[in-house]
Scaffold this motif. Structure first.
Motif, PDB file in Angstrom:
ATOM      1  N   GLN A   1       0.830  -1.219   0.000  1.00  0.00           N
ATOM      2  CA  GLN A   1       0.000   0.000   0.000  1.00  0.00           C
ATOM      3  C   GLN A   1       0.858   1.260   0.000  1.00  0.00           C
ATOM      4  OE1 GLN A   1      -2.810  -0.132   3.260  1.00  0.00           O
ATOM      5  NE2 GLN A   1      -3.453  -2.174   2.632  1.00  0.00           N
TER       6      GLN A   1
ATOM      7  N   THR B   1       8.655 -10.949  -6.494  1.00  0.00           N
ATOM      8  CA  THR B   1       7.572 -11.701  -7.108  1.00  0.00           C
ATOM      9  C   THR B   1       8.120 -12.315  -8.401  1.00  0.00           C
ATOM     10  OG1 THR B   1       6.869  -9.837  -8.460  1.00  0.00           O
ATOM     11  CG2 THR B   1       5.864 -10.038  -6.280  1.00  0.00           C
TER      12      THR B   1
ATOM     13  N   GLU C   1       7.008 -11.815 -11.341  1.00  0.00           N
ATOM     14  CA  GLU C   1       7.066 -10.771 -12.356  1.00  0.00           C
ATOM     15  C   GLU C   1       8.350  -9.961 -12.203  1.00  0.00           C
ATOM     16  OE1 GLU C   1       4.565 -11.631 -10.476  1.00  0.00           O
ATOM     17  OE2 GLU C   1       2.605 -11.119 -11.319  1.00  0.00           O
TER      18      GLU C   1
ATOM     19  N   LEU D   1      11.587 -23.780 -27.618  1.00  0.00           N
ATOM     20  CA  LEU D   1      10.526 -23.039 -26.932  1.00  0.00           C
ATOM     21  C   LEU D   1      10.922 -21.720 -26.296  1.00  0.00           C
ATOM     22  CD1 LEU D   1       7.542 -23.172 -25.835  1.00  0.00           C
ATOM     23  CD2 LEU D   1       8.502 -24.233 -23.800  1.00  0.00           C
TER      24      LEU D   1
ATOM     25  N   THR E   1       6.525  -9.008 -23.497  1.00  0.00           N
ATOM     26  CA  THR E   1       5.221  -9.364 -24.064  1.00  0.00           C
ATOM     27  C   THR E   1       4.496 -10.393 -23.193  1.00  0.00           C
ATOM     28  OG1 THR E   1       6.334 -10.951 -25.483  1.00  0.00           O
ATOM     29  CG2 THR E   1       5.779  -8.833 -26.473  1.00  0.00           C
ATOM     30  N   CYS E   2       5.235 -11.128 -22.375  1.00  0.00           N
ATOM     31  CA  CYS E   2       4.568 -12.071 -21.467  1.00  0.00           C
ATOM     32  C   CYS E   2       4.101 -11.352 -20.209  1.00  0.00           C
ATOM     33  CB  CYS E   2       5.490 -13.232 -21.117  1.00  0.00           C
ATOM     34  SG  CYS E   2       6.901 -12.734 -20.119  1.00  0.00           S
TER      35      CYS E   2
ATOM     36  N   THR F   1       2.805 -17.630 -17.445  1.00  0.00           N
ATOM     37  CA  THR F   1       1.743 -18.175 -18.294  1.00  0.00           C
ATOM     38  C   THR F   1       2.205 -18.194 -19.756  1.00  0.00           C
ATOM     39  OG1 THR F   1       0.243 -16.985 -16.852  1.00  0.00           O
ATOM     40  CG2 THR F   1      -0.710 -17.918 -18.852  1.00  0.00           C
ATOM     41  N   ASP F   2       2.867 -17.122 -20.155  1.00  0.00           N
ATOM     42  CA  ASP F   2       3.320 -17.039 -21.534  1.00  0.00           C
ATOM     43  C   ASP F   2       4.839 -16.979 -21.624  1.00  0.00           C
ATOM     44  OD1 ASP F   2       0.965 -17.225 -23.164  1.00  0.00           O
ATOM     45  OD2 ASP F   2       0.336 -15.372 -22.185  1.00  0.00           O
TER      46      ASP F   2
ATOM     47  N   LYS G   1       7.130 -20.052 -21.020  1.00  0.00           N
ATOM     48  CA  LYS G   1       7.107 -21.424 -20.528  1.00  0.00           C
ATOM     49  C   LYS G   1       8.454 -22.124 -20.669  1.00  0.00           C
ATOM     50  CE  LYS G   1       2.358 -22.474 -20.546  1.00  0.00           C
ATOM     51  NZ  LYS G   1       1.950 -21.730 -19.364  1.00  0.00           N
ATOM     52  N   ILE G   2       8.614 -23.151 -19.851  1.00  0.00           N
ATOM     53  CA  ILE G   2       9.687 -24.119 -20.094  1.00  0.00           C
ATOM     54  C   ILE G   2       9.039 -25.493 -20.222  1.00  0.00           C
ATOM     55  CG2 ILE G   2      11.533 -22.873 -18.932  1.00  0.00           C
ATOM     56  CD1 ILE G   2      11.114 -24.655 -16.503  1.00  0.00           C
ATOM     57  N   PHE G   3       9.760 -26.407 -20.808  1.00  0.00           N
ATOM     58  CA  PHE G   3       9.210 -27.750 -20.954  1.00  0.00           C
ATOM     59  C   PHE G   3       9.205 -28.476 -19.611  1.00  0.00           C
ATOM     60  CE2 PHE G   3      10.537 -27.718 -25.638  1.00  0.00           C
ATOM     61  CZ  PHE G   3       9.241 -27.439 -26.048  1.00  0.00           C
ATOM     62  N   THR G   4       8.290 -29.398 -19.490  1.00  0.00           N
ATOM     63  CA  THR G   4       8.209 -30.219 -18.281  1.00  0.00           C
ATOM     64  C   THR G   4       8.510 -31.664 -18.678  1.00  0.00           C
ATOM     65  OG1 THR G   4       5.910 -30.902 -18.548  1.00  0.00           O
ATOM     66  CG2 THR G   4       6.302 -28.752 -17.533  1.00  0.00           C
TER      67      THR G   4
ATOM     68  N   LEU H   1       6.566 -33.845 -19.211  1.00  0.00           N
ATOM     69  CA  LEU H   1       5.597 -34.309 -20.207  1.00  0.00           C
ATOM     70  C   LEU H   1       6.036 -34.069 -21.645  1.00  0.00           C
ATOM     71  CD1 LEU H   1       2.085 -33.407 -18.807  1.00  0.00           C
ATOM     72  CD2 LEU H   1       3.045 -35.661 -19.196  1.00  0.00           C
TER      73      LEU H   1
END
Ligand SMILES: Cc1cc2nc3c(=O)[nH]c(=O)nc-3n(C[C@H](O)[C@H](O)[C@H](O)COP(=O)(O)OP(=O)(O)OC[C@H]3O[C@@H](n4cnc5c(N)ncnc54)[C@H](O)[C@@H]3O)c2cc1C
Lengths: 786, 288
Positions: free
Chosen positions: A120, A284, A286, A684, A697-698, A703-704, A706-709, A711
């Motif tokens: 605050q 954070t 960000e 990626l 831009t992310c 969320t935008d 990313k790294i691979f997991t 999977l």
């Protein structure tokens, strides 16, 4: 070659920090809670380039917040990275700047009783900015009319004017490159790019600082080198080092993101000193995404070769977009030259590197320090050579690789050493069999929607930055080893573990050397006031350099212990040996062949204490005079979906020549992790900026970004890892490094696999599906047209 | 983040009370997996946050007389754990499996997924392809039922009034559950926002497609039905030629945008690919 057998080294054991980590009991920087502690938040520039005209703090202060603005901070310019010698250290920043040079740069900070209150209060700071023109493209930045980020900075203690935003430039030559190209039968040349990858370490950077009554300060930071944090804080705030205690605290992953003293540490320290109370500052996600990234690369590479595949000449030109601060661009360029010339022999070479300031988050070291970028280019172009000469790509590599007995200069021109262990050939041969290289087809043989291809990539990393002479980089470690009165052993070192098991390896080295079972060897908590200097856990040096100092300390302490034992056993100490006895939980000192002449380490240590002989203890500060290459090789099979452009890695072989492997499961884990990030670099990972706002831009969100997991990786049963059977004469028990190497060759292997699948080569990473599909469509059209 | 009030009603009556006394803009929160990031990013700044998670009567999944009803507070994990959904509406099951990570799925609700109205919302294409209805409740018990294809107005915009909550989602039990396919294309295999997604639900009749319904995600300002394609599919034969022609048509029926995840062009191309693959799989039937 027959490997030596060891009692502890090379054994798979349960990690000592495993339980505390998996049960959530490990304390990280963000978990440190102190009485009276305040919470800090940082106000960050929304502009990519702006002068901070004024900051009104009255309202925030009225809420009870302690405010920090540039005028509260020392004017001394610093460089957060302390690994280079002072004359080669470029200093361009202050604790808080009067000019913001990228979106997200901290310009003011507040501390309050709770994080919510701090948040605050932050909203109450009234800042007047004067926006300045900004520049995001390194080429545009070098134009004479481009906005300038700096007029001048400091190089060491000398004022360094900055022209055309060029942070530094390096050029190196050996032989006569033009003549080399003239003598070549074939010349190949291409341009390569890799992305501005975010480290994506799990823990965001954080720190807790406590001002001490004596004018000193205690610090619990996210850091890879506690001593460098201490030295910088001492210099910035003019506090004697003897009053600064920086504690080692586990780190939640690094990938190089905390090689430097993170800038939040200086901000937090300044706040704590001003508030007179402990302050905690945790970024954070960000904020972290706006804090640092990997050096992106733009490389023009040219090789001249003879018909038989022998490389005659090589030329590399690179422009590195370093962002808003020069953290370590000078050594980076030296290393990029080193990575370039040390993989394959080239009698004639020329390297030119330019590092350029732009209004983006600053780039810093990240796993491989320019090496994945350079190896991506080199390994791609080696395959192009093979294609042109109609040779097997493996044969081109075998013909040219720098190996045993040859000199290489991995970490730049001042860090040269001779290769004394080399598993290059073994890894290529064995890897070839494991992946089924012989069944590898040409792209023309493929059809249908899914196209598979196999590629190979090689690389290496140096184990540390040691060399016979001291050069531009500092490299040594300090360790203390002591025998306790019950036969257990403490090892004290400021060395850091990033999660890969570095300190675990040290316990094994000390256990092996002292003969005390692993269960009785522990790493002591460390801080700067109780340990000698260690440069940093970086440059794949933890085990090779840090481990070597621990081994030497263990050797000396062992010598003292055996002196004590010789008094008791009445045997010459040189004749005594120690072996671990797991059942007793003790090292047993014995005279070979003589029954009765044996005693446990615990009994000796206790006797030495009771009789006041002393403690068997030793401290060693040690520099390795070598930095042996740990070679790596990847074979990767990919499958390209030609309808969507998605590339899927389906099988992989990852091998390292790490000399003697100390922690086999963890070393294999490093290979797998390196593979994952390397595939990410190829396919990626990147960050991009909106040139209108200068923002990511992310938006700073993962969320935008990313790294691979797991999977996206090949199934575990489709990944084979192995270690070359080598031993490094200069390493502790024959060990070299692994960490960065694991990642260095992967992107090149992926690019080669894609080229083998499609007959189409991608030289600009990441190869996102959309790009792949567009190029594939064009390629088909051209082929049909032709 | 600015200061805001927080209320957690335990009943519709309490909720009505909150509506009566509320001053300034309010925002509902269920699992919070959209709301919390939005608050942090500053894209929303309500004065009052109304937590719906205390309205326990809105968490259920049941089948009544051939109709499946899902309470708005059902989490994506609840959907994945439900026998009813798994056996009778596997199309929704497939979509739920693609949403986020286990952590997200444990909190994320189906009501939140629809009310957030992201063009990429993972449950929307499947629910559209099953002809789902959204049931709502306004202040003082005023209820209405909205077909899902009329529910979305634009990115993060729905037809809901300020005091209107989703209470449940219903749809008729698919005739042949094995004829539904949900395909999602993102930059990775899981924990990814769609570049494009597509759900088909077929009810073949003899050699024709019969009733075919197609829901699309991330290729228009809202999740959409592909009505023209559905019509063309139904009017033609169940053969590769018709499928191919419909794949061409689908790229015309959508209006994707270029954003950080992909360009409009790419979205058009891959939607056609997803369509062909999904139709093929749905024609073949069986468990996905
Ligand atoms: C890490 C992460 C990954 C994600 N991955 C995906 C993904 O792969 N696919 C996907 O589709 N989404 C994804 N999401 C988004 C989100 O999880 C879903 O949209 C989720 O279903 C939202 O549900 P919620 O209960 O958390 O909604 P909330 O955040 O609580 O609310 C979302 C919106 O809906 C409103 N709302 C909630 N319930 C009701 C109701 N009953 N009536 C009226 N309005 C209501 C709220 O006011 C708000 O506007 C992800 C989110 C995160 C954080």
């Amino acid at each position: 070659m027959v490997r030596k057998t060891y009692s502890t080294i090379g054994r798979t054991t349960r990690r000592k920090d495993g339980v505390s980590k998996v049960t959530g009991r490990e304390i990280f920087a963000s978990d440190v809670v102190l009485p009276q502690m305040l919470h800090a938040r940082v106000l960050r520039s929304p502009y990519p380039h702006a002068r901070v005209v004024s900051i009104a703090t009255a309202e925030a202060e009225a809420m009870g917040a302690v405010c920090l603005t540039p005028s509260d901070c020392p004017a001394w310019l610093y460089n957060e990275r302390q690994v280079s010698i002072p004359e080669k250290t470029y200093r361009d920043r202050t604790v808080l700047p009067e000019t913001a040079r990228h979106v997200g740069e901290g310009i003011a900070a507040v501390a309050a009783k709770t994080e919510a209150l701090a948040e605050q209060a932050l909203g109450q700071l009234a800042v007047t900015y004067e926006p300045l023109p900004s520049v995001f493209d390194p080429w545009e930045a070098m134009a004479p009319e481009a906005p300038r980020l700096y007029k001048d900075i400091f190089l060491g203690d000398v004022v360094l004017p900055i022209e055309r935003n060029i942070a530094c430039f390096r050029e190196m030559r050996e032989g006569e490159v033009e003549q080399g190209f003239r003598e070549s039968d074939v010349v190949v040349e291409q341009e390569f790019r890799t992305g501005r990858v975010y480290h994506h370490q799990m823990e965001t950077k954080g720190v807790v600082c406590r001002p001490e009554p004596d004018g000193g300060i205690s610090v619990w930071p996210t850091a890879q080198s506690i001593h460098n944090v201490r030295q910088l804080l001492g210099r910035i705030f003019n506090i004697p080092l003897s009053k600064i205690n920086v504690h080692r605290i586990p780190i939640g992953g690094s990938f190089g993101s905390s090689i430097q003293m993170n800038t939040c540490i200086a901000i937090c320290a300044a706040l704590a000193l001003k508030a007179g109370r402990p302050v905690r500052l945790v970024l954070t996600r960000e904020e972290d995404l706006y804090d640092h990234c990997k050096y992106p690369s733009l490389i023009r590479l040219k090789f001249g070769v003879k018909k038989d595949g022998a490389i005659v000449a090589g030329e590399m030109t690179t422009v590195v977009d370093i962002g808003a601060h020069n953290i370590q661009a000078y050594p980076l360029l030296g290393c990029m030259a080193g990575w370039f010339v040390s993989l394959y022999r080239m009698p004639h070479m020329h390297f030119q590197g330019t590092a350029v300031y732009t209004n983006k988050a600053p780039a810093c070291a990240m796993q491989g320090y320019g090496n994945p970028q350079v190896s991506f280019a080199v390994e791609s172009l080696i395959d192009v050579i093979a294609e042109r000469l109609n040779m097997d790509p493996i044969d081109v590599r075998l013909k040219n690789y720098v190996g045993l007995g040859e000199t290489f200069w991995g970490q730049g021109p001042t860090v040269r050493s001779v290769i004394r262990s080399c598993g290059v050939e073994e890894m290529l041969q064995k890897g070839k069999d494991l992946i089924g290289w012989e069944s590898r087809n040409r792209p023309e043989a493929r059809s249908g929607r899914f196209r598979r291809g196999i590629g190979v990539g090689r690389s290496f990393h140096t184990s540390g930055t040691g060399a016979p002479m001291s050069g531009e980089v500092i490299d040594y470690s300090t360790a203390l080893v002591k025998f306790n009165e019950d036969g257990s052993v403490d090892c004290l070192t400021p060395l850091m573990c990033h999660g890969g098991g570095t300190l675990e390896a040290l316990t094994k080295i000390v256990s092996e050397e002292t003969g005390v079972p692993l269960s009785k060897v522990e790493i002591s908590p460390a801080d700067t006031r109780s340990t000698g200097y260690d440069v940093c856990t970086h440059a794949t040096r933890g085990v090779y350099c840090g481990g070597a100092s621990a081994r030497r300390a263990a050797q000396q302490a062992r010598g003292i212990l055996l002196q004590f034992a010789s008094r008791i056993l009445e045997v010459n100490p040189e004749a005594l040996k120690i072996r671990p006895d797991e059942d007793l939980g003790q090292g047993v000192i014995y005279l070979e062949g003589a029954k009765g002449k044996s005693i446990t380490v615990g009994e000796v240590a206790k006797t030495a204490q009771i009789k006041s002989w002393g403690t068997a203890i030793a401290v060693v500060s040690h520099r390795q005079v070598n930095c042996p290459p740990c070679f790596v090789t990847n074979f990767i099979e990919v499958e390209v979906d030609t309808e969507t452009g998605r590339i899927r890695p389906v099988r992989a072989v990852a091998a390292v020549d790490a000399g003697t492997v100390i922690n086999p499961d963890l070393a294999a884990g490093q290979l797998e992790g390196g593979l994952c990030r390397g595939i990410g670099l190829a396919l990626l990972e990147d960050t991009d900026y909106d040139p209108r706002s200068g923002a990511l831009t992310c938006g700073g969100n993962i969320t935008d970004c990313k790294i691979f997991t797991a999977l996206e990786m090949p199934l575990t049963e489709d990944v084979a890892t192995f270690f070359a059977e080598t031993e490094e004469p200069s390493g502790p028990f024959g060990a070299k490094g692994v960490g960065e190497a694991a990642n260095n060759c992967t992107a090149g292997a992926v690019a080669n696999a894609v080229a083998n699948a499609l007959g189409l080569r991608f030289t600009d990473a990441p190869m996102l599906p959309e790009k792949v599909l567009a190029r594939w469509t064009d390629y088909l059209r051209e082929k049909r047209g032709a | 983040m600015t200061q805001m009030e927080y209320a957690k009603p335990r009943s519709f009556k309490e909720l009505d009370g909150i509506f009566e006394s509320a001053k300034g803009p309010l925002r509902f929160i269920a699992g919070g997996t959209n709301v919390v990031p939005d608050l942090r990013a500053g894209t929303i700044s309500p004065r009052l946050l109304v937590d719906l998670s205390g309205l326990k009567e809105m968490a259920y999944i049941r089948e009544v007389k051939g109709e499946i009803a899902i309470g708005a507070l059902s989490t994506i994990s609840d959907i994945l754990a439900s026998r009813v959904i798994c056996d009778k509406a596997p199309l929704l099951f497939q979509a739920a499996r693609h949403l986020g990570s286990p952590l997200t799925r444990n909190r994320a609700t189906i009501g939140g997924n629809l009310a957030d109205a992201s063009p990429a919302a993972d449950t929307a294409p499947s629910l559209l392809a099953m002809g789902a209805m959204v049931h709502t409740r306004r202040r003082r018990g005023k209820e209405r039922t909205i077909p899902l294809d009329r529910f979305f107005l634009g990115p993060n915009k729905t037809i809901l009034a300020k005091d209107e909550i989703i209470t449940r989602i219903t749809f008729a039990k698919p005739k042949d559950p094995s004829r539904g396919r949900y395909l999602k294309l993102g930059l990775r295999n899981a924990m990814t926002i769609s570049v494009a997604s597509l759900a088909v639900s077929l009810e073949p009749e003899g050699s024709s497609f019969g009733g075919a319904r197609i829901g699309l995600g991330a290729v228009a300002p809202t999740p959409v039905r592909a009505y023209l394609v559905e019509k063309k599919l139904a009017s033609g034969a169940m053969d590769p030629k018709n499928i191919e022609a419909c794949a061409q048509l689908i790229t015309k029926e959508i209006s994707p945008i270029s954003d950080i995840r992909a360009s409009a062009d790419y979205r058009k191309r891959v939607v056609a690919v997803l369509f062909q693959r999904a139709i093929q799989a749905a024609v073949n039937g069986g468990t996905p």
